[in-house]
Design an enzyme around this catalytic site. Structure first.
Site, mmCIF file in Angstrom:
data_model
loop_
_atom_site.group_PDB
_atom_site.id
_atom_site.type_symbol
_atom_site.label_atom_id
_atom_site.label_comp_id
_atom_site.label_asym_id
_atom_site.label_seq_id
_atom_site.Cartn_x
_atom_site.Cartn_y
_atom_site.Cartn_z
ATOM 1 N N ARG A 37 0.799 -1.228 0.000
ATOM 2 C CA ARG A 37 0.000 0.000 0.000
ATOM 3 C C ARG A 37 0.828 1.273 0.000
ATOM 4 O O ARG A 37 0.642 2.133 -0.849
ATOM 5 C CB ARG A 37 -0.938 0.015 1.214
ATOM 6 N N HIS A 83 -7.589 -5.166 -7.638
ATOM 7 C CA HIS A 83 -7.380 -4.378 -6.412
ATOM 8 C C HIS A 83 -8.671 -4.315 -5.594
ATOM 9 O O HIS A 83 -9.494 -3.411 -5.796
ATOM 10 C CB HIS A 83 -6.924 -2.964 -6.807
ATOM 11 N N TYR A 127 -18.470 10.851 -15.025
ATOM 12 C CA TYR A 127 -18.415 11.971 -15.965
ATOM 13 C C TYR A 127 -17.056 12.095 -16.663
ATOM 14 O O TYR A 127 -16.971 12.680 -17.732
ATOM 15 C CB TYR A 127 -18.694 13.295 -15.245
#
Length: 750
Positions: A37, A83, A127
């Site tokens: 991470r 993931h 969007y």
């Protein structure tokens, strides 16, 4: 219907020590955070989420120049296949890779609202659209050629790369930020062309020192520009150890206006500073009257940054104005360097500049060898197939006859023409359109070309110098694409030296100069009344408290505080509480021992001489400048040991010293008998059998000694009249002349 609880089988219950269980689970969590991470891989400079994002976009064929696809589609593929984390976290990582003000070389080409430098968030993923950039293509180049290892994804249904081939020096070019468990990483971005130059130098000189590499990499290169004001030695030390920081300032210039007026225009701000928050901070300081040199601030930015600072007056020093802003706002920012990375993808380690470049170069060599071996395998297979084709064309009629007449033509072909299984399969799968006379010449031509490439690759795999030469050639190609003459490769961050300014002048520039009246109570509470207040009858104090000191000052003044422990402390008058209420204890501003008390508080002027004395009658002359303290702990000037304590400080104004003890004995002696020191116990001023020092005063012998009695009358006697009290330092003295006040005090010394 009630359910019956079935007790667990005693054989399935195991006793585990809580400490061991917690340690085991916490270590597993810490390892997961560090490895998967927070820390980047030293080879490709990526964290797992970024690597998976780029790989998923490649799988979606979102290459540079291809049509854009919705970010929601990309995020869906990433969390569904590779993931298993929150979609918002993955989308945030995707957005950052597309922001040219966050990363130096964006890896995602975004279409739509991807946020801005003001700190506004990107539009929702439904969007926005994205595709890969040329930088990302370089990072992924070679994945189909066995350049790196693959591993199963979290559910075992797919394969993902352990590391990317990384033809671009991403670790240092784009940097990384991350917080793991017990460790963190902070790598600022650098210029890709400079990194390529340093890497080429390292190929030729493998033992090159960090200072030699700094010839090519003078420092970080931030996306938002700015100026680095650290010295070359400081930067070199940071690069050598892998730990340090860089002081980055905004880039500004002065614009002249009509009739002598001018403005300051800021065109670049430090990296990771939100412009809107920066403007808000400057406005807050203006409202709080902490920027007296600044008249107004406004944001005139469009695509480029343009922050306009108006001075309060055209006579203001622009450099001093900016220094006050640098001190109080994020126009100057400290960017940390902590090159904590996963070496070899497994071991967390803090590395320097040399090792970071070395890790990338060694990885590029591994990739080159693996791709070369993969290509050799492909060539060997193709040569084998071409050999079969050639046999078929030379014996075309016989081959066709076998295929038409035999039920199982493959073994017959293999036996008849001594073909391999691969060759026989290739002949059987060959298209009819390829059965033409010209094909034989093409086969022989292709065979010759492949054999030439094979010899070249075999020479490359077997020769380390040839491998480094090939890697250098690839690095030069990257440098050409991102060279200093290209819009993306041009260096944005410059270097400069911070102008030298008097610290006192900078401090004064941050506080509006106004008259105030300092009030200190017996119990050590301090406040600053606005203006010059002479009538303190209306000033309220806490119960059992009363006035101890009062004097005029200014908001820019520094105050000196002498305590009974012999230490001088320094206060900023501009930071003291206002006149409302009872003020605040002085101890909130200085670290004074509990048993110590205040002896004197007065404004610092500079250049004066003080005579300091203890209750036991010891003292010396000290320069006022030596009494200024730089820390809350103050500065030890007069050395005293309990039960003795500092008793008096008075300004030296003449050539004689008058000392009176608690035994009411007065002594006058020349000032030159008292030494000037910076620190110490001093010399004995007056000898006492009982009690100690009551008061002292310096005066000019030609003018005589003056004192004020309890009725307010002023008495003055000449040295001739005081002849019987004159003596030498350390004498006992005599009872004072008639008219001397019973209190044993001359007057207010300061």
């Amino acid at each position: 219907m009630t359910k019956t609880l079935i007790p667990p089988d005693p054989s399935d219950v195991h006793d585990v020590a809580l400490r061991e269980a917690l340690e085991e689970r916490y270590l597993a969590y810490a390892l997961s955070t560090i490895m998967h991470r927070a820390l980047p891989d030293a080879r490709d400079g990526l964290k797992p989420v970024h690597r998976r994002l780029l790989y998923a976009m490649r799988e979606l064929r979102l290459d540079p120049g291809a049509a854009f696809k919705k970010c929601a589609r990309v995020v869906g593929d990433v969390i569904g296949k590779f993931h298993p984390h929150g979609d918002q976290a993955v989308y945030d990582a995707l957005v950052r890779l597309a922001q040219d003000f966050s990363v130096r070389f964006p890896m995602v080409d975004g279409q739509g609202n991807f946020g801005n430098i003001d700190g506004d968030n990107a539009a929702a993923m439904r969007y926005t659209e994205a595709r890969l950039t040329e930088v990302a293509r370089l990072m992924l180049d070679g994945l189909d050629e066995d350049a790196v290892d693959f591993r199963p994804t979290y559910d075992g249904s797919e394969q993902e790369p352990v590391v990317l081939p990384g033809a671009f020096p991403n670790l240092l070019a784009n940097g990384a930020q991350g917080i793991a468990v017990g460790m963190a990483t902070a790598i600022p971005p650098h210029n890709a062309a400079e990194l390529c130059d340093a890497a080429l130098h390292l190929i030729e000189h493998p033992d090159a020192k960090p200072k030699a590499l700094m010839k090519y990499i003078p420092g970080p290169d931030f996306p938002t520009g700015g100026l680095i004001i650290d010295s070359r030695a400081t930067i070199a030390e940071a690069y050598e150890t892998g730990r340090g920081s860089f002081r980055v300032r905004a880039r500004w210039h002065k614009e002249d206006g009509a009739r002598g007026t001018w403005l300051i225009v800021i065109t670049e701000i430090p990296w990771l500073v939100q412009k809107s928050r920066l403007v808000e901070r400057i406005a807050e300081l203006l409202n709080d009257k902490k920027l007296p040199l600044v008249g107004d601030v406004r944001d005139e930015s469009a695509e480029d940054i343009r922050l306009v600072i108006e001075p309060r007056a055209k006579t203001v020093d622009a450099e001093l104005l900016m220094e006050s802003l640098f001190k109080l706002t994020d126009l100057e920012s400290r960017i940390p360097l902590n090159m904590n990375v996963l070496v070899g993808g497994r071991i967390p380690k803090v590395i320097g500049l040399h090792e970071a470049l070395r890790e990338w170069l060694d990885h590029r060599r591994d990739v080159l060898v693996r791709r070369s071996n993969h290509r050799l395998g492909v060539i060997a297979h193709r040569l084998e197939v071409l050999g079969g084709y050639l046999v078929a064309y030379l014996n075309l009629d016989k081959v066709i006859k076998i295929i038409r007449t035999e039920d199982e033509p493959k073994p017959v072909l293999m036996k008849t023409f001594k073909l391999t299984d691969v060759q026989a399969e290739a002949i059987l799968n060959m298209r009819l359109r390829n059965l033409r006379k010209l094909e034989e010449m093409e086969i022989r031509s292709e065979d010759a070309a492949l054999r030439a490439e094979q010899r070249e690759l075999q020479g490359l795999v077997g020769s380390e110098p040839k491998q480094w030469a090939k890697i250098a050639e690839q690095i030069r190609e990257v440098r050409t694409k991102f060279g200093p003459k290209t819009p993306l490769g041009k260096r944005r961050t410059g270097f400069a030296e911070a102008p030298a300014h008097d610290e006192a002048a900078i401090e004064e520039a941050m506080v509006i100069r106004e008259p105030i009246t300092i009030v200190v109570s017996e119990k050590g509470w301090i406040r600053a009344l606005k203006g010059t207040v002479t009538d303190l009858s209306g000033v309220q104090f806490k119960a059992d408290d009363k006035l101890k000191f009062t004097f005029p000052a200014e908001t820019t003044s520094k105050l000196l505080v002498l305590a009974t422990n012999g230490r001088f402390y320094t206060l900023d008058a501009g930071k003291l509480p206002g006149g409302r209420g009872h003020g605040e204890p002085v101890r909130l501003y200085i670290d004074m021992e509990q048993e110590a008390d205040l002896v004197a508080v007065f404004p610092f002027v500079g250049g004066r001489k003080f005579l300091v004395a203890s209750q036991g009658g010891h003292g010396f002359v000290v320069s006022e400048d030596e009494c200024l303290a730089n820390t809350r702990r103050g500065k030890q000037v007069l050395n005293v040991e309990m039960p003795d304590e500092a008793r008096l400080v008075t300004t030296v104004t003449g050539d004689q010293v008058a000392v009176i003890g608690e035994n009411r004995k007065l002594l006058i002696f020349p000032l030159d008998q008292v030494p000037e020191m910076n620190r110490g116990k001093g010399v004995r001023l007056q000898k006492y059998k009982d009690g100690g020092l009551s008061d002292l005063k310096t005066f000019t012998g030609a003018e005589g000694l003056s004192w004020t009695d309890s009725a307010g009358r002023v008495f003055t006697q000449t040295l001739k009249e005081l002849a019987e009290w004159r003596g030498n330092r350390a004498d006992a003295g005599r009872l004072p002349p008639k008219g001397f006040p019973r209190s044993g005090k001359f007057e207010n010394a300061i």
